[in-house]
Design a protein around this motif. Structure first.
Motif, PDB file in Angstrom:
ATOM      1  N   LEU A   5     -57.872  85.565  36.228  1.00 18.66           N
ATOM      2  CA  LEU A   5     -58.126  85.068  34.878  1.00 18.66           C
ATOM      3  C   LEU A   5     -56.973  84.159  34.460  1.00 18.66           C
ATOM      4  O   LEU A   5     -55.811  84.566  34.524  1.00 18.66           O
ATOM      5  N   ALA A   6     -57.291  82.933  34.078  1.00 19.82           N
ATOM      6  CA  ALA A   6     -56.281  81.960  33.652  1.00 19.82           C
ATOM      7  C   ALA A   6     -56.218  81.899  32.137  1.00 19.82           C
ATOM      8  O   ALA A   6     -57.242  82.002  31.451  1.00 19.82           O
ATOM      9  N   ILE A   7     -54.998  81.712  31.643  1.00 25.12           N
ATOM     10  CA  ILE A   7     -54.748  81.694  30.206  1.00 25.12           C
ATOM     11  C   ILE A   7     -54.005  80.411  29.842  1.00 25.12           C
ATOM     12  O   ILE A   7     -52.908  80.166  30.344  1.00 25.12           O
ATOM     13  N   ASP A   8     -54.626  79.606  28.990  1.00 24.00           N
ATOM     14  CA  ASP A   8     -53.963  78.420  28.427  1.00 24.00           C
ATOM     15  C   ASP A   8     -53.568  78.812  27.006  1.00 24.00           C
ATOM     16  O   ASP A   8     -54.336  78.627  26.063  1.00 24.00           O
ATOM     17  N   GLY A  15     -57.308  79.185  25.489  1.00 25.68           N
ATOM     18  CA  GLY A  15     -58.410  78.939  26.404  1.00 25.68           C
ATOM     19  C   GLY A  15     -58.327  79.882  27.592  1.00 25.68           C
ATOM     20  O   GLY A  15     -57.235  80.187  28.077  1.00 25.68           O
ATOM     21  N   LEU A  16     -59.487  80.353  28.036  1.00 21.17           N
ATOM     22  CA  LEU A  16     -59.552  81.284  29.164  1.00 21.17           C
ATOM     23  C   LEU A  16     -60.530  80.769  30.212  1.00 21.17           C
ATOM     24  O   LEU A  16     -61.575  80.206  29.877  1.00 21.17           O
ATOM     25  N   ALA A  17     -60.164  80.983  31.459  1.00 17.14           N
ATOM     26  CA  ALA A  17     -61.043  80.649  32.581  1.00 17.14           C
ATOM     27  C   ALA A  17     -60.935  81.789  33.586  1.00 17.14           C
ATOM     28  O   ALA A  17     -59.959  82.550  33.580  1.00 17.14           O
ATOM     29  N   VAL A  18     -61.935  81.900  34.435  1.00 16.35           N
ATOM     30  CA  VAL A  18     -61.970  83.022  35.379  1.00 16.35           C
ATOM     31  C   VAL A  18     -62.607  82.567  36.681  1.00 16.35           C
ATOM     32  O   VAL A  18     -63.425  81.645  36.705  1.00 16.35           O
ATOM     33  N   THR A  19     -62.206  83.224  37.780  1.00 18.88           N
ATOM     34  CA  THR A  19     -62.841  82.950  39.065  1.00 18.88           C
ATOM     35  C   THR A  19     -64.019  83.894  39.252  1.00 18.88           C
ATOM     36  O   THR A  19     -64.153  84.887  38.537  1.00 18.88           O
ATOM     37  N   ILE A 128     -56.010  74.739  35.002  1.00 22.10           N
ATOM     38  CA  ILE A 128     -54.866  75.557  35.428  1.00 22.10           C
ATOM     39  C   ILE A 128     -55.292  76.460  36.586  1.00 22.10           C
ATOM     40  O   ILE A 128     -54.604  76.577  37.601  1.00 22.10           O
ATOM     41  N   LEU A 129     -56.458  77.069  36.436  1.00 23.52           N
ATOM     42  CA  LEU A 129     -56.959  77.977  37.468  1.00 23.52           C
ATOM     43  C   LEU A 129     -57.307  77.232  38.752  1.00 23.52           C
ATOM     44  O   LEU A 129     -56.986  77.693  39.854  1.00 23.52           O
ATOM     45  N   GLN A 130     -57.929  76.061  38.630  1.00 21.46           N
ATOM     46  CA  GLN A 130     -58.249  75.259  39.816  1.00 21.46           C
ATOM     47  C   GLN A 130     -56.969  74.850  40.548  1.00 21.46           C
ATOM     48  O   GLN A 130     -56.907  74.884  41.775  1.00 21.46           O
TER      49      GLN A 130
END
Length: 137
Positions: A5-8, A15-19, A128-130
């Motif tokens: 889980l990525a956190i900006d 902002g949040l992103a996840v794999t 960020i996650l990529q």
């Protein structure tokens, strides 16, 4: 394998992103009000298997810490106390906001849609996650 889980982190919105579970694809998750971020993360990991947090590390062009790093460090202390079993890694996020905005233009979003700061934060977290996935593959 669990999700990453990525956190900006931002002082107002985060902002949040996840794999996916195989840690191959990064997808935008959502944007949350920063005041409710820790609660959101606790609720999310209660339902999803999260193996690691990746938090953006804002830097100046000369590689020194950005002014917002002070707030991020305070957040990281709270995160480590509330969710100590999930490791945290940092990723340089120098150009993610500009790249997120360019991504919105390239995907054909209208000007009104590009003014949605929450969407920019979510796309930034995805970038960020990529970046993290690419550097660790």
């Amino acid at each position: 394998m669990g999700r990453i889980l990525a956190i900006d982190y931002g002082t107002k919105r985060t902002g949040l992103a996840v794999t996916d579970e195989m840690q191959i694809i990064a997808s935008g998750l959502t944007t949350v009000h920063t005041k409710g971020l820790l609660g959101f993360l606790e609720d999310y990991i209660a339902v999803e298997n999260v193996e690691k947090f990746v938090v953006g590390e804002p830097k100046q062009m000369d590689n020194t810490a950005s002014e917002s790093e002070v707030y991020i460090q305070k957040f990281l202390e709270k995160l480590r106390k509330r969710i100590p079993h999930i490791p945290i890694e940092r990723v340089d996020e120098r150009f993610t906001s500009k790249m997120a905005f360019q991504t919105m233009i390239d995907s054909g979003l209208k000007k009104k849609q590009r003014q949605n700061k929450a969407l920019i934060d979510e796309i930034s977290a995805t970038l960020i996650l990529q970046s993290y996935l690419a550097s660790n593959s």
